[in-house]
Design an enzyme around this catalytic site. Sequence first.
Site, mmCIF file in Angstrom:
data_model
loop_
_atom_site.group_PDB
_atom_site.id
_atom_site.type_symbol
_atom_site.label_atom_id
_atom_site.label_comp_id
_atom_site.label_asym_id
_atom_site.label_seq_id
_atom_site.Cartn_x
_atom_site.Cartn_y
_atom_site.Cartn_z
ATOM 1 N N GLN A 11 7.109 34.523 -5.972
ATOM 2 C CA GLN A 11 6.696 33.719 -7.118
ATOM 3 C C GLN A 11 5.571 32.777 -6.725
ATOM 4 O O GLN A 11 5.577 32.188 -5.652
ATOM 5 C CB GLN A 11 7.898 32.927 -7.644
ATOM 6 C CG GLN A 11 7.676 32.316 -9.007
ATOM 7 C CD GLN A 11 8.956 31.743 -9.585
ATOM 8 O OE1 GLN A 11 10.042 32.043 -9.127
ATOM 9 N NE2 GLN A 11 8.830 30.905 -10.602
ATOM 10 N N SER A 95 10.760 35.831 -0.559
ATOM 11 C CA SER A 95 11.724 35.439 -1.595
ATOM 12 C C SER A 95 11.898 36.576 -2.601
ATOM 13 O O SER A 95 12.467 37.615 -2.285
ATOM 14 C CB SER A 95 11.273 34.130 -2.255
ATOM 15 O OG SER A 95 12.284 33.603 -3.077
ATOM 16 N N LEU A 96 11.381 36.425 -3.820
ATOM 17 C CA LEU A 96 11.433 37.491 -4.821
ATOM 18 C C LEU A 96 10.950 38.819 -4.245
ATOM 19 O O LEU A 96 11.497 39.891 -4.544
ATOM 20 C CB LEU A 96 10.578 37.099 -6.019
ATOM 21 C CG LEU A 96 10.129 38.228 -6.943
ATOM 22 C CD1 LEU A 96 11.302 38.757 -7.740
ATOM 23 C CD2 LEU A 96 8.994 37.765 -7.842
ATOM 24 N N ARG A 120 18.190 37.093 -12.025
ATOM 25 C CA ARG A 120 17.928 36.088 -10.989
ATOM 26 C C ARG A 120 16.990 35.010 -11.519
ATOM 27 O O ARG A 120 17.220 33.814 -11.337
ATOM 28 C CB ARG A 120 17.300 36.780 -9.765
ATOM 29 C CG ARG A 120 16.939 35.866 -8.603
ATOM 30 C CD ARG A 120 16.263 36.695 -7.520
ATOM 31 N NE ARG A 120 16.033 35.978 -6.278
ATOM 32 C CZ ARG A 120 14.901 35.374 -5.951
ATOM 33 N NH1 ARG A 120 13.889 35.380 -6.809
ATOM 34 N NH2 ARG A 120 14.771 34.771 -4.782
ATOM 35 N N HIS A 203 15.578 27.495 -3.102
ATOM 36 C CA HIS A 203 16.028 27.579 -1.707
ATOM 37 C C HIS A 203 16.639 26.269 -1.211
ATOM 38 O O HIS A 203 16.464 25.884 -0.054
ATOM 39 C CB HIS A 203 14.881 28.051 -0.806
ATOM 40 C CG HIS A 203 14.297 29.361 -1.247
ATOM 41 N ND1 HIS A 203 15.008 30.537 -1.161
ATOM 42 C CD2 HIS A 203 13.104 29.668 -1.810
ATOM 43 C CE1 HIS A 203 14.260 31.522 -1.644
ATOM 44 N NE2 HIS A 203 13.108 31.017 -2.058
ATOM 45 N N GLN A 252 20.038 33.912 -0.027
ATOM 46 C CA GLN A 252 18.612 33.607 -0.062
ATOM 47 C C GLN A 252 18.275 32.524 -1.080
ATOM 48 O O GLN A 252 17.363 31.713 -0.873
ATOM 49 C CB GLN A 252 17.832 34.891 -0.378
ATOM 50 C CG GLN A 252 16.325 34.741 -0.315
ATOM 51 C CD GLN A 252 15.640 35.689 -1.284
ATOM 52 O OE1 GLN A 252 15.728 35.513 -2.494
ATOM 53 N NE2 GLN A 252 14.972 36.686 -0.748
#
Length: 302
Positions: A11, A95-96, A120, A203, A252
């Site tokens: 992102q 991440s994503l 998500r 996070h 995560q």
Amino acid sequence: MSRIGFLFPGQGAQHIGMGKQIVEQYPAADALFDQAAEILGYDLKKLCFEGPSSELDSTVYSQPAIFVTSLACLEKLRADSPDIILSCEVAAGLSLGEYTALVFSGAMSFEDGLRVVQQRGQAMQDAADATPSGMASVLMLDLADVEKIRDEAQSAGIVEIANYLCPGNLVLSGENAAIELAVELAEKAGAKVVPLAVAGAFHTEIMKPADDRLMKALSEVPIASPERPVISNVDAQSHSDPDEIKEVLVRQVINPVRWEDSVRGMLDSGVDEFYEIGPGRVLTGLLKRIHRKTRCTAVNDS
């Protein structure tokens, strides 16, 4: 012969117009967007190509948009250089982007991956809405200095190091008051600070409400052992057991992204050439800060 790794963005890489040229030139990429529209229930092409940016930048929409655009860029590479696809030995995503890497590596189908990413994004947006919070990149300070700033700023609320990106680039994430104090302390210490345009403190424990929802979403989709290693953000290791993969994907959301460790691990294993597949060139820039001489080719239409 080069040993190749693929990197998929997370992102923040979104921009209006992303994927447009690829969709116009590659039918397989166009088909992905059409399929995504049926699953998501809205016109993803229009959103990616025309915006508005206020909508594209929101977590709910940006995560599916980057996921689909990255896989469309992968179709461009598959059509132009299929030998590079076959030669890829390892993948990682920021991440994503870890979901994109898992779909590329055959652990999840495109359809299941997109459904999980949609849920998500919504769960993380809802968690962010519940607690005013944010993120900021801290540049030009070493880890020890940023840890000290984090510790001092915690007097004002929750704040953690959320992303270990590369030397001199760490991201703080937390409640607004704590982030504001951290920014003030970092600037006094000589850092350049860049507030990030995100919905909230990703996070960190602030995302805890998203945990159960993501676990439920993942429990409803089949996950297989990846065809090639996919490096986890949580521990900078690859996982072949499907249950372990689901576990680290859930972890995560509230754990820091160990991107520098992930890249260094791939370099140590012998990878000497990377392809950044998806919108933007953020990961290429980070790689240059980790290991300047390693080649990285961006695959997108920017």
